[in-house]
Design a protein around this motif. Sequence first.
Motif, mmCIF file in Angstrom:
data_model
loop_
_atom_site.group_PDB
_atom_site.id
_atom_site.type_symbol
_atom_site.label_atom_id
_atom_site.label_comp_id
_atom_site.label_asym_id
_atom_site.label_seq_id
_atom_site.Cartn_x
_atom_site.Cartn_y
_atom_site.Cartn_z
ATOM 1 N N ASP A 155 -5.370 2.708 8.164
ATOM 2 C CA ASP A 155 -6.236 1.883 8.996
ATOM 3 C C ASP A 155 -6.587 0.631 8.200
ATOM 4 N N GLN A 156 -7.246 -0.308 8.841
ATOM 5 C CA GLN A 156 -7.581 -1.578 8.203
ATOM 6 C C GLN A 156 -9.081 -1.660 7.940
ATOM 7 N N LEU A 212 -14.226 2.142 4.870
ATOM 8 C CA LEU A 212 -14.906 1.704 6.084
ATOM 9 C C LEU A 212 -13.883 0.892 6.871
ATOM 10 N N THR A 213 -13.405 1.441 7.994
ATOM 11 C CA THR A 213 -12.255 0.865 8.678
ATOM 12 C C THR A 213 -12.534 0.635 10.165
ATOM 13 N N ASN A 214 -11.590 -0.069 10.805
ATOM 14 C CA ASN A 214 -11.738 -0.412 12.220
ATOM 15 C C ASN A 214 -11.763 0.820 13.110
ATOM 16 N N GLY A 215 -10.855 1.779 12.838
ATOM 17 C CA GLY A 215 -10.825 2.998 13.641
ATOM 18 C C GLY A 215 -9.544 3.258 14.407
ATOM 19 N N GLY A 261 -7.801 -4.539 3.276
ATOM 20 C CA GLY A 261 -6.476 -4.569 3.875
ATOM 21 C C GLY A 261 -6.191 -3.310 4.660
ATOM 22 N N GLN A 262 -4.944 -2.851 4.600
ATOM 23 C CA GLN A 262 -4.507 -1.642 5.313
ATOM 24 C C GLN A 262 -4.062 -0.602 4.297
ATOM 25 N N VAL A 292 -5.290 -5.971 -0.982
ATOM 26 C CA VAL A 292 -5.608 -6.690 -2.213
ATOM 27 C C VAL A 292 -6.834 -6.023 -2.819
ATOM 28 N N ALA A 293 -6.803 -5.779 -4.132
ATOM 29 C CA ALA A 293 -7.887 -5.039 -4.787
ATOM 30 C C ALA A 293 -8.430 -5.813 -5.973
#
Length: 353
Positions: A158-159, A177-180, A104-105, A91-92
């Motif tokens: 990624d999320q 900036l994501t979980n990894g 989101g992803q 969602v943006a």
Amino acid sequence: MRSTLWSLVALAAFALPATAQDVVRVGDAEIRFGGRLHIQYEQGSALDAEPGRVFARRARLKAEVRWGDAFEARLQPDFAGGEPELEDAWVALRPWPALRVSMGQFNRTLEVFELASSNDLPIIERDARVGGGPSCAGIDGVCSLSNLLGELDFVGRDQGLRVEWDLGDGLVVSSTLTNGPGANRADENRAKSLSVRTEFSPRDGLAVGVFYGLHDYLVDAESSDPDTRYAEAIGVDVVAGTWRDGPRFQGGFAWGDNWRAGEDARFRGVHLLGSWYLPLRGEGVFAALEPLLRLGWADGEVGAEGPGRGFVVTPGVAAYVQGRNRVALNLDVVDPTVGAVRWSLKLQSYAVF
């Protein structure tokens, strides 16, 4: 998640024939449906490779929703593996036209080769995969830059959070900036992975990018107290030309930490892709031909002895029926430092709707 994805399929199946138009309006929302179906045949030279086979490479449905100009969302599952798997889900919000913030992803914003849609790229497989072929240092698969970046989790879905900022005069900065751990996987620690990309387009059909990636990973993940460390990737890329309009070139160079091969291991690599879209005259089935050539080299363990390097050559051609719908033929040839030359012949049809 499975029931949500099947609900999307049902909605698309009933809504599209009923409206016979590009946009479905539900209350204040505007919904656009689309998808892709890529069917591939692959045959490799390796003795331990799978026999020639036909399979669904991608089978995706997509729903894009907009509420005016400031709020939008996308949901895109993939059914190629038999069971639905989530690809895009975000969602943006646009606080103002030049800035978009998404949650989101989605794809990490790093190298342009990986950010380009598979519907547009003239090559069939970015990583030049060869079944039963030689492995690169620390990762599965051949030693290509695309495969290294993917296996080391610097690129791919990624999320997390994504920010895209158009600064004007052809300059765009984007960051994630994501979980990894990657798509559809829970975070393993409290650290986050960072990707930053700056792209400058001085004119239409020319773009130069500089990117930086920082990936967090666990050491001794099975222990009761795993240690979090970080790996870096840095690179540049360039694109000249546009899709389906004459000659087009894109290339990228990157280097960084091969954390899967060891704490002090490094990687580097380059890939170059040239193609030429040639419209055909007459009333035949095909509207255009697009010959292509990809050249690549990568070293998965810089300065070390052994099977850490490899060359990739991919000649090919695509025959377009209409728009992005086409049939493509590629021959991926891999020449490792150690071992025999391997090849993989791929034939793929692209249905885009």
